[in-house]
Design a protein around this motif. Structure first.
Motif, PDB file in Angstrom:
ATOM      1  N   GLY A  49       0.807  -1.202   0.000  1.00  0.00           N
ATOM      2  CA  GLY A  49       0.000   0.000   0.000  1.00  0.00           C
ATOM      3  C   GLY A  49       0.848   1.262   0.000  1.00  0.00           C
ATOM      4  O   GLY A  49       1.917   1.311   0.614  1.00  0.00           O
ATOM      5  N   GLN A  50       0.378   2.275  -0.695  1.00  0.00           N
ATOM      6  CA  GLN A  50       1.076   3.564  -0.785  1.00  0.00           C
ATOM      7  C   GLN A  50       0.183   4.627  -0.149  1.00  0.00           C
ATOM      8  O   GLN A  50      -0.952   4.843  -0.575  1.00  0.00           O
ATOM      9  N   TYR A  51       0.726   5.296   0.873  1.00  0.00           N
ATOM     10  CA  TYR A  51      -0.025   6.303   1.614  1.00  0.00           C
ATOM     11  C   TYR A  51       0.225   7.690   1.010  1.00  0.00           C
ATOM     12  O   TYR A  51       1.321   7.980   0.513  1.00  0.00           O
ATOM     13  N   VAL A  52      -0.786   8.518   1.078  1.00  0.00           N
ATOM     14  CA  VAL A  52      -0.739   9.846   0.475  1.00  0.00           C
ATOM     15  C   VAL A  52      -0.864  10.911   1.554  1.00  0.00           C
ATOM     16  O   VAL A  52      -1.777  10.839   2.391  1.00  0.00           O
ATOM     17  N   PHE A 160       5.511   4.488   1.238  1.00  0.00           N
ATOM     18  CA  PHE A 160       5.037   3.190   1.699  1.00  0.00           C
ATOM     19  C   PHE A 160       4.727   3.190   3.190  1.00  0.00           C
ATOM     20  O   PHE A 160       4.269   2.176   3.724  1.00  0.00           O
ATOM     21  N   ARG A 161       4.986   4.291   3.867  1.00  0.00           N
ATOM     22  CA  ARG A 161       4.583   4.478   5.254  1.00  0.00           C
ATOM     23  C   ARG A 161       3.901   5.834   5.369  1.00  0.00           C
ATOM     24  O   ARG A 161       4.333   6.802   4.720  1.00  0.00           O
ATOM     25  N   PRO A 162       2.869   5.961   6.206  1.00  0.00           N
ATOM     26  CA  PRO A 162       2.173   7.254   6.313  1.00  0.00           C
ATOM     27  C   PRO A 162       3.066   8.357   6.853  1.00  0.00           C
ATOM     28  O   PRO A 162       3.000   9.496   6.402  1.00  0.00           O
ATOM     29  N   GLU A 163       3.953   8.036   7.802  1.00  0.00           N
ATOM     30  CA  GLU A 163       4.834   9.063   8.349  1.00  0.00           C
ATOM     31  C   GLU A 163       5.877   9.498   7.317  1.00  0.00           C
ATOM     32  O   GLU A 163       6.313  10.660   7.313  1.00  0.00           O
ATOM     33  N   ASP A 164       6.265   8.575   6.419  1.00  0.00           N
ATOM     34  CA  ASP A 164       7.205   8.954   5.365  1.00  0.00           C
ATOM     35  C   ASP A 164       6.556   9.929   4.385  1.00  0.00           C
ATOM     36  O   ASP A 164       7.177  10.906   3.959  1.00  0.00           O
ATOM     37  N   ALA A 165       5.315   9.659   4.019  1.00  0.00           N
ATOM     38  CA  ALA A 165       4.617  10.561   3.106  1.00  0.00           C
ATOM     39  C   ALA A 165       4.456  11.950   3.716  1.00  0.00           C
ATOM     40  O   ALA A 165       4.666  12.976   3.047  1.00  0.00           O
ATOM     41  N   PRO A 340       0.333  19.251   5.965  1.00  0.00           N
ATOM     42  CA  PRO A 340       0.492  17.852   5.537  1.00  0.00           C
ATOM     43  C   PRO A 340      -0.185  16.900   6.520  1.00  0.00           C
ATOM     44  O   PRO A 340       0.076  16.948   7.714  1.00  0.00           O
ATOM     45  N   ASN A 341      -1.061  16.059   6.002  1.00  0.00           N
ATOM     46  CA  ASN A 341      -1.833  15.164   6.870  1.00  0.00           C
ATOM     47  C   ASN A 341      -1.137  13.816   7.026  1.00  0.00           C
ATOM     48  O   ASN A 341      -0.275  13.436   6.234  1.00  0.00           O
ATOM     49  N   MET A 342      -1.516  13.108   8.071  1.00  0.00           N
ATOM     50  CA  MET A 342      -1.046  11.749   8.307  1.00  0.00           C
ATOM     51  C   MET A 342      -2.098  10.781   7.780  1.00  0.00           C
ATOM     52  O   MET A 342      -3.214  10.714   8.304  1.00  0.00           O
ATOM     53  N   ALA A 343      -1.755  10.053   6.710  1.00  0.00           N
ATOM     54  CA  ALA A 343      -2.723   9.154   6.076  1.00  0.00           C
ATOM     55  C   ALA A 343      -3.037   7.973   6.987  1.00  0.00           C
ATOM     56  O   ALA A 343      -2.186   7.511   7.754  1.00  0.00           O
ATOM     57  N   GLU A 344      -4.281   7.481   6.900  1.00  0.00           N
ATOM     58  CA  GLU A 344      -4.717   6.321   7.677  1.00  0.00           C
ATOM     59  C   GLU A 344      -4.976   5.097   6.803  1.00  0.00           C
ATOM     60  O   GLU A 344      -4.992   3.972   7.309  1.00  0.00           O
ATOM     61  N   TYR A 345      -5.183   5.317   5.522  1.00  0.00           N
ATOM     62  CA  TYR A 345      -5.483   4.207   4.618  1.00  0.00           C
ATOM     63  C   TYR A 345      -4.709   4.403   3.321  1.00  0.00           C
ATOM     64  O   TYR A 345      -4.660   5.521   2.790  1.00  0.00           O
ATOM     65  N   PRO A 349      -1.633   1.398  -4.545  1.00  0.00           N
ATOM     66  CA  PRO A 349      -2.015   1.556  -5.954  1.00  0.00           C
ATOM     67  C   PRO A 349      -3.518   1.325  -6.133  1.00  0.00           C
ATOM     68  O   PRO A 349      -4.107   0.484  -5.451  1.00  0.00           O
ATOM     69  N   LYS A 350      -4.122   2.048  -7.034  1.00  0.00           N
ATOM     70  CA  LYS A 350      -5.555   1.908  -7.302  1.00  0.00           C
ATOM     71  C   LYS A 350      -5.744   0.683  -8.192  1.00  0.00           C
ATOM     72  O   LYS A 350      -5.774   0.775  -9.429  1.00  0.00           O
ATOM     73  N   ALA A 351      -5.872  -0.487  -7.523  1.00  0.00           N
ATOM     74  CA  ALA A 351      -5.866  -1.753  -8.253  1.00  0.00           C
ATOM     75  C   ALA A 351      -7.025  -1.847  -9.242  1.00  0.00           C
ATOM     76  O   ALA A 351      -6.842  -2.271 -10.389  1.00  0.00           O
ATOM     77  N   GLY A 352      -8.223  -1.473  -8.804  1.00  0.00           N
ATOM     78  CA  GLY A 352      -9.372  -1.576  -9.692  1.00  0.00           C
ATOM     79  C   GLY A 352      -9.217  -0.723 -10.933  1.00  0.00           C
ATOM     80  O   GLY A 352      -9.457  -1.179 -12.058  1.00  0.00           O
ATOM     81  N   VAL A 353      -8.799   0.531 -10.752  1.00  0.00           N
ATOM     82  CA  VAL A 353      -8.623   1.429 -11.895  1.00  0.00           C
ATOM     83  C   VAL A 353      -7.518   0.923 -12.813  1.00  0.00           C
ATOM     84  O   VAL A 353      -7.655   0.927 -14.047  1.00  0.00           O
TER      85      VAL A 353
END
Length: 381
Positions: A49-52, A160-165, A340-345, A349-353
């Protein structure tokens, strides 16, 4: 023999519809369906998972306060204005190699893109990539957009980590603030540089004019030739007055005294002395190297130059103050709209799209290839 042969076609006919259909679609299944299934298996089974982390900011500049004429002028009336050109320059700076190198030095960007939990396909493949490859990968993981209407710059950093993003987004904000501050400093320095140069020229002109006046006074041994001329003219006038009085007295006494009278001789001697002194006075005032007219002309020219130099100095000083005020109004700063926010989910990658896009693209390519092959077969027959 005939019974066994007859049994085989019957069995073939019983299973032939599905097999024939699959066989006819074998290339489609191999070139479209199979890659899509493999991609789906990887995206849903192995992809990390990639956090934004998203942040938004504005670039503002000071301007003179004025009365707001409408609601849209409220921000400008408060003393600030949008700076779209500077905002675009910030966007281009964040996309540049300079910003990328500074980002990699400060937070080890390469290490963040090579976290252990990152999957093989989407991670940064090498620990020491060329700067061009790192730039391509970073721009894929990091998006920057500018809204021309509102002037807001939106930055989305993936990791790949929310704190890194969040860390990547925060560091890019810090670099943007440093860049804007440098722009403000350069603008102020350039504005003040010309004013300081003009002031320096004016001060040098004043010093030169003062030195010229001092040199003239030392050479001519006259502090103020105009005052000396005035004193000389006053002395000449006094001598002429004495001469006139002596002549009048001589004329008066000559009417009742003899010419050999001692008083007549004394008056004549006095008149001669006064005439000689007056002639010497006039010669000193008008003739020779020490003549007052030449001194006066030179002195007045020097004083006029000094007056012009003083006026130029006053004008340059006023221009410098104006330049300082203009430099303050040219100050730029970065205003954070969204931190800058801390992502939770993980949104990527957007697998379906990705799967739908991949399936459609492969299907279109397969259709184009099938039509080309059919056309070639037709022409071959």
């Amino acid at each position: 023999m005939t019974g066994a042969a007859a049994s085989r076609p019957a069995a073939s006919r019983s299973s032939s519809p599905w097999l024939r259909m699959l066989w006819r679609r074998r290339f489609y299944l191999l070139l479209v369906v199979l890659p899509t299934l493999i991609a789906g298996l990887y995206l849903y089974g192995f992809a990390a998972g990639q956090y934004v982390s998203e942040t938004r900011f504005l670039v503002r500049g000071r301007q003179e306060t004025r009365v707001a004429s409408s609601l849209s002028d409220m921000i400008g009336a408060a003393g600030f204005k949008q700076s779209s050109e500077e905002a675009l320059s910030v966007r281009d700076f964040l996309r540049s190699q300079d910003a990328l190198k500074a980002l990699d030095r400060s937070i080890d960007l390469t290490g963040l893109y090579r976290r252990p939990e990152a999957d093989l396909l989407f991670r940064l493949w090498t620990a020491d990539p060329p700067i061009e490859f790192l730039q391509i990968y970073h721009q894929w993981m990091n998006t920057i957009s500018h809204d021309a209407t509102s002037g807001i710059i939106t930055l989305q950093a993936r990791a790949f980590r929310p704190e890194d993003a969040q860390r990547i987004a925060e560091e890019q904000l810090r670099l943007s603030e440093t860049f804007i501050n440098d722009l403000s400093v350069k603008a102020r320095e350039e504005t003040l540089r010309v004013a300081h140069e003009e002031l320096a020229r004016a001060e040098q002109r004043v010093r030169d004019s003062q030195m010229a006046v001092t040199t003239f006074r030392q050479r001519e041994q006259a502090v103020d030739p105009s005052r000396s001329a005035q004193i000389g003219l006053e002395g000449l006038g006094a001598l002429e007055g004495l001469l006139t009085a002596a002549r009048a007295e001589l004329q008066e006494k000559s009417s009742y005294m003899r010419n050999d009278n001692p008083q007549i001789a004394t008056l004549r001697n006095r008149i001669a002395s006064l005439q000689t002194e007056i002639a010497r006075h006039r010669e000193r005032l008008t003739l020779g190297g020490q003549a007052l007219p030449g001194q006066l002309a030179t002195y007045e020219r020097l004083m006029l130059e000094r007056e012009f130099a003083d006026k130029q100095l006053a004008s340059a000083t006023a221009s410098l103050e104006t330049a300082r005020l203009d430099a303050q109004r040219q100050q730029l700063f970065l205003a954070r709209v969204v931190q800058p926010n801390m992502a939770e989910y993980p949104l990527y990658p957007k697998a379906g799209v990705m799967l739908i896009s991949m399936f459609l693209v492969l299907s279109v390519l397969y259709g184009i290839g099938w039509m080309l092959a059919a056309g070639i077969r037709e022409h071959a027959l």
